[in-house]
Design a protein around this motif. Sequence first.
Motif, PDB file in Angstrom:
ATOM      1  N   ARG A   1      -3.535 -51.075   5.104  1.00  0.00           N
ATOM      2  CA  ARG A   1      -3.420 -51.876   6.323  1.00  0.00           C
ATOM      3  C   ARG A   1      -4.358 -51.351   7.401  1.00  0.00           C
ATOM      4  O   ARG A   1      -4.736 -52.089   8.310  1.00  0.00           O
ATOM      5  N   GLN A   2      -4.721 -50.079   7.311  1.00  0.00           N
ATOM      6  CA  GLN A   2      -5.648 -49.471   8.261  1.00  0.00           C
ATOM      7  C   GLN A   2      -6.643 -48.603   7.497  1.00  0.00           C
ATOM      8  O   GLN A   2      -6.274 -47.960   6.510  1.00  0.00           O
ATOM      9  N   VAL A   3      -7.886 -48.589   7.964  1.00  0.00           N
ATOM     10  CA  VAL A   3      -8.909 -47.713   7.411  1.00  0.00           C
ATOM     11  C   VAL A   3      -9.502 -46.927   8.579  1.00  0.00           C
ATOM     12  O   VAL A   3     -10.117 -47.501   9.479  1.00  0.00           O
ATOM     13  N   ILE A   4      -9.287 -45.619   8.559  1.00  0.00           N
ATOM     14  CA  ILE A   4      -9.770 -44.741   9.620  1.00  0.00           C
ATOM     15  C   ILE A   4     -10.834 -43.827   9.018  1.00  0.00           C
ATOM     16  O   ILE A   4     -10.608 -43.221   7.966  1.00  0.00           O
ATOM     17  N   GLN A   5     -11.981 -43.739   9.681  1.00  0.00           N
ATOM     18  CA  GLN A   5     -13.131 -43.044   9.102  1.00  0.00           C
ATOM     19  C   GLN A   5     -13.596 -41.928  10.027  1.00  0.00           C
ATOM     20  O   GLN A   5     -13.820 -42.150  11.220  1.00  0.00           O
ATOM     21  N   ALA A   6     -13.736 -40.744   9.461  1.00  0.00           N
ATOM     22  CA  ALA A   6     -14.268 -39.603  10.209  1.00  0.00           C
ATOM     23  C   ALA A   6     -15.788 -39.596  10.110  1.00  0.00           C
ATOM     24  O   ALA A   6     -16.347 -39.832   9.029  1.00  0.00           O
ATOM     25  N   GLY A   7     -16.440 -39.312  11.229  1.00  0.00           N
ATOM     26  CA  GLY A   7     -17.893 -39.236  11.242  1.00  0.00           C
ATOM     27  C   GLY A   7     -18.379 -37.837  11.562  1.00  0.00           C
ATOM     28  O   GLY A   7     -17.674 -37.049  12.200  1.00  0.00           O
ATOM     29  N   ALA A   8     -19.597 -37.518  11.112  1.00  0.00           N
ATOM     30  CA  ALA A   8     -20.241 -36.232  11.404  1.00  0.00           C
ATOM     31  C   ALA A   8     -19.301 -35.068  11.107  1.00  0.00           C
ATOM     32  O   ALA A   8     -19.050 -34.217  11.953  1.00  0.00           O
ATOM     33  N   ASN A   9     -18.798 -35.022   9.872  1.00  0.00           N
ATOM     34  CA  ASN A   9     -17.759 -34.032   9.560  1.00  0.00           C
ATOM     35  C   ASN A   9     -18.153 -33.059   8.457  1.00  0.00           C
ATOM     36  O   ASN A   9     -17.312 -32.289   7.991  1.00  0.00           O
ATOM     37  N   TYR A  10     -19.413 -33.062   8.023  1.00  0.00           N
ATOM     38  CA  TYR A  10     -19.898 -32.038   7.103  1.00  0.00           C
ATOM     39  C   TYR A  10     -20.878 -31.151   7.857  1.00  0.00           C
ATOM     40  O   TYR A  10     -21.888 -31.626   8.393  1.00  0.00           O
ATOM     41  N   ARG A  11     -20.589 -29.881   7.908  1.00  0.00           N
ATOM     42  CA  ARG A  11     -21.354 -28.935   8.727  1.00  0.00           C
ATOM     43  C   ARG A  11     -22.840 -28.964   8.396  1.00  0.00           C
ATOM     44  O   ARG A  11     -23.690 -29.091   9.289  1.00  0.00           O
ATOM     45  N   THR A  12     -23.173 -28.832   7.114  1.00  0.00           N
ATOM     46  CA  THR A  12     -24.584 -28.797   6.718  1.00  0.00           C
ATOM     47  C   THR A  12     -25.287 -30.102   7.060  1.00  0.00           C
ATOM     48  O   THR A  12     -26.443 -30.102   7.514  1.00  0.00           O
ATOM     49  N   HIS A  13     -24.600 -31.216   6.862  1.00  0.00           N
ATOM     50  CA  HIS A  13     -25.178 -32.521   7.145  1.00  0.00           C
ATOM     51  C   HIS A  13     -25.554 -32.634   8.617  1.00  0.00           C
ATOM     52  O   HIS A  13     -26.671 -33.068   8.967  1.00  0.00           O
ATOM     53  N   VAL A  14     -24.647 -32.241   9.503  1.00  0.00           N
ATOM     54  CA  VAL A  14     -24.909 -32.371  10.936  1.00  0.00           C
ATOM     55  C   VAL A  14     -26.031 -31.423  11.362  1.00  0.00           C
ATOM     56  O   VAL A  14     -26.884 -31.789  12.182  1.00  0.00           O
ATOM     57  N   ILE A  15     -26.049 -30.223  10.808  1.00  0.00           N
ATOM     58  CA  ILE A  15     -27.143 -29.296  11.127  1.00  0.00           C
ATOM     59  C   ILE A  15     -28.481 -29.900  10.700  1.00  0.00           C
ATOM     60  O   ILE A  15     -29.476 -29.843  11.447  1.00  0.00           O
ATOM     61  N   ASP A  16     -28.531 -30.503   9.511  1.00  0.00           N
ATOM     62  CA  ASP A  16     -29.760 -31.153   9.059  1.00  0.00           C
ATOM     63  C   ASP A  16     -30.183 -32.263  10.016  1.00  0.00           C
ATOM     64  O   ASP A  16     -31.383 -32.430  10.301  1.00  0.00           O
ATOM     65  N   LEU A  17     -29.205 -33.027  10.524  1.00  0.00           N
ATOM     66  CA  LEU A  17     -29.525 -34.107  11.451  1.00  0.00           C
ATOM     67  C   LEU A  17     -30.097 -33.565  12.762  1.00  0.00           C
ATOM     68  O   LEU A  17     -31.039 -34.136  13.320  1.00  0.00           O
ATOM     69  N   VAL A  18     -29.516 -32.482  13.252  1.00  0.00           N
ATOM     70  CA  VAL A  18     -30.023 -31.869  14.489  1.00  0.00           C
ATOM     71  C   VAL A  18     -31.480 -31.440  14.308  1.00  0.00           C
ATOM     72  O   VAL A  18     -32.333 -31.671  15.171  1.00  0.00           O
ATOM     73  N   VAL A  19     -31.777 -30.811  13.176  1.00  0.00           N
ATOM     74  CA  VAL A  19     -33.147 -30.365  12.908  1.00  0.00           C
ATOM     75  C   VAL A  19     -34.093 -31.559  12.784  1.00  0.00           C
ATOM     76  O   VAL A  19     -35.195 -31.573  13.352  1.00  0.00           O
ATOM     77  N   ALA A  20     -33.654 -32.583  12.054  1.00  0.00           N
ATOM     78  CA  ALA A  20     -34.513 -33.741  11.816  1.00  0.00           C
ATOM     79  C   ALA A  20     -34.820 -34.510  13.099  1.00  0.00           C
ATOM     80  O   ALA A  20     -35.898 -35.116  13.227  1.00  0.00           O
TER      81      ALA A  20
END
Length: 348
Positions: free
Chosen positions: A106-125
Amino acid sequence: MTSTTPGPGTGLTAPFAVARFRDGDDDRDGGGPVRLGLVAGERIRPLEEADLGAPHLNAFLAAPDWDRLGRLVDADANTGTGTDTGADSAWRPLAEVTLTAPVQPRQVIQAGANYRTHVIDLVVAHAPKEDTRPEAEIREDAARMMDERAATGEPYFFIGLPAAVVGDDVPLVLPSYSEQHDWELELAVVIGREGFRIAPEEAMDHVAGYTICNDITTRDRVFRADSKGLGADWYRAKNAPGFLPTGPFLVPAGFVEPDDLALTLDLNGERMQDAVTSDLLFDLPALISAASLNMPLLPGDLLLTGSPAGNGAHWGRLLRDGDVMEGSVQGLGTQRVRCIAESAGEYR
């Protein structure tokens, strides 16, 4: 619960799981009604209301009695019907049916930016061009920021539409209004007992099980050119028909250790995402607790926990007509999603 051995071809390591299925081929309009099933090894059998002890799956998940289903598997195995797939048996080969999404949230709740390595890669990029620091220094600063966020911050959530939840029996139609459709493989929590403003130490008591989701995203719809000051448009970017391929199995929570699961996504046989859930910034108790602060979490709801590094934007390779994605989460199975292009001009 049971000693049944899972089949090697499913990617499922639990003694049993729940699925929803149809007879027939992959045509969802021509394959008959969707039924609830119990999967053990390479076999499936229908689950009726009397088997569940509840009128439907979400009612069962409100107080999931997985031992009840385990006893059903054991009883059939002990009487010989666990291996008999003839006309007199409730069991049949899994290959004879078409699996679809195992849950109806009935509900779909989604977490964003929740993998440490992924977010670090995004900051660098996305470091500004005027930032002349070595990449290693930028990465170190980003890592410190992530550690601070995990220690003092809160999870970031957005809402998905339950109507976007489908099984991998449905081809992913790539809308013609963009050529920037992307993948994001995720571990998904299936909520059991209803809860509102749940304390972190009680959060895992509200988990019925786990499944796999692929959070498809249209990248050029995330930030709209006509309303730059309003932030992300998650509705248009993430909620086209079929944009949440889910399943194929709902695996009971007692069979899963969610803190160190491997996730992989292959595109046409090439590995794109490869991570473990130990890299989550906010763990499952923190996510469940935070997600329950605004609205009660209901039985059967999906809570997506975030996607690791390796999406198409990272590789500079987005989804195309004919692509095949195979997404796996350790022990939960593998979903295989086929992509087809929509005819141009139907949408804008």
